[in-house]
Scaffold this active site. Structure first.
Site, PDB file in Angstrom:
ATOM      1  N   SER B  16       4.274  -4.111  -0.721  1.00 16.42           N
ATOM      2  CA  SER B  16       4.595  -2.735  -1.093  1.00 16.42           C
ATOM      3  C   SER B  16       4.108  -1.774  -0.011  1.00 16.42           C
ATOM      4  O   SER B  16       3.290  -2.123   0.832  1.00 16.42           O
ATOM      5  CB  SER B  16       3.987  -2.400  -2.459  1.00 16.42           C
ATOM      6  OG  SER B  16       2.634  -2.768  -2.503  1.00 16.42           O
ATOM      7  N   CYS B  17       4.631  -0.571  -0.080  1.00 10.29           N
ATOM      8  CA  CYS B  17       4.316   0.496   0.867  1.00 10.29           C
ATOM      9  C   CYS B  17       2.815   0.707   0.940  1.00 10.29           C
ATOM     10  O   CYS B  17       2.170   0.744  -0.103  1.00 10.29           O
ATOM     11  CB  CYS B  17       4.990   1.781   0.402  1.00 10.29           C
ATOM     12  SG  CYS B  17       4.565   3.231   1.372  1.00 10.29           S
ATOM     13  N   PRO B  18       2.194   0.842   2.074  1.00 10.54           N
ATOM     14  CA  PRO B  18       2.797   0.947   3.419  1.00 10.54           C
ATOM     15  C   PRO B  18       2.687  -0.337   4.238  1.00 10.54           C
ATOM     16  O   PRO B  18       2.783  -0.295   5.453  1.00 10.54           O
ATOM     17  CB  PRO B  18       1.918   2.025   4.063  1.00 10.54           C
ATOM     18  CG  PRO B  18       0.540   1.674   3.553  1.00 10.54           C
ATOM     19  CD  PRO B  18       0.747   1.095   2.156  1.00 10.54           C
TER      20      PRO B  18
END
Lengths: 137, 78
Positions: B16-18
């Site tokens: 998942s981000c980042p």
């Protein structure tokens, strides 16, 4: 756009620390310098013997928020500590403990997790902030 | 499918981000100028993130494709 991002971390709950870690890693990936200043409950969450514990969520999370965060975690989302460590490896990220908060919470530098680089006062934080934006979380 | 010769692949699927951008920035640091890096990601935000990251860092986003929910980016190091 300034080349420096400055984060003042006040809250010690996992959701806010996660948000701060994501902002830090994103900025580091863009080549920005990041200064993190740890105050109060955020600082408490960086104690070596507490950093890996569950620090709860902000009150507005409620039960649904708790479930959503747990699901993301179960799906393998990187912890905020790991995300910060990755950001430090990638770029110029400096994590400092607020000396006043250290006094208030009776924390010694040796109590802190090694991911914290040192202890400083608010004047040093402002000097290092380098006219960059300051975000309070 | 592109026939570009990539020097390295970062498999950021499921991250998942980042993290896709972080892993990419780490990988490209060790590559020579002009080399191509392939990144695979499933994070929906990565589509806009890679455009922004390339623009900001000066690395070139050569190609951007989607296949069965997997986003594939080809970047050329500045």
């Amino acid at each position: 756009m300034s080349d420096t991002l400055n984060l003042v971390l006040f809250s010690g709950t996992d959701d806010k620390l996660q948000a701060a870690a994501v902002l830090t890693a994103g900025a580091a990936a863009l080549g920005k310098r990041v200064n993190i200043f740890l105050q109060y409950w955020a600082l408490d969450s960086f104690r070596a013997d507490r950093i890996d514990l569950d620090h709860g969520l902000a009150p507005e999370a409620g039960e649904a928020g708790r479930a959503a965060v747990d699901a993301l975690r179960a799906a393998g989302q990187a912890s905020w500590k790991y995300t910060l460590a990755q950001a430090k490896e990638l770029g110029d990220v400096d994590i400092q403990a607020c000396s006043l908060s250290m006094d208030i919470l009776h924390i010694e530098e040796s109590d802190l997790d090694p991911i914290v680089d040192g202890v400083e006062g608010v004047t040093a934080f402002y000097l290092n902030a380098d006219d960059g934006e300051i975000v309070f979380i | 499918m592109s026939t570009l010769q990539v020097a390295k692949t970062v498999d950021a699927k499921g991250l998942s981000c980042p993290m896709p951008i972080v892993k990419t920035a780490q990988a490209i640091k060790e590559m020579p100028s002009g080399a191509l890096l392939e990144v695979l990601a499933t994070d929906a935000g990565s589509q806009k993130d890679f455009v922004a990251w390339a623009k900001s860092t000066g690395n070139e986003l050569v190609e951007q494709t989607t296949d069965a929910g997997v986003f594939r980016f080809i970047l050329r190091k500045k």
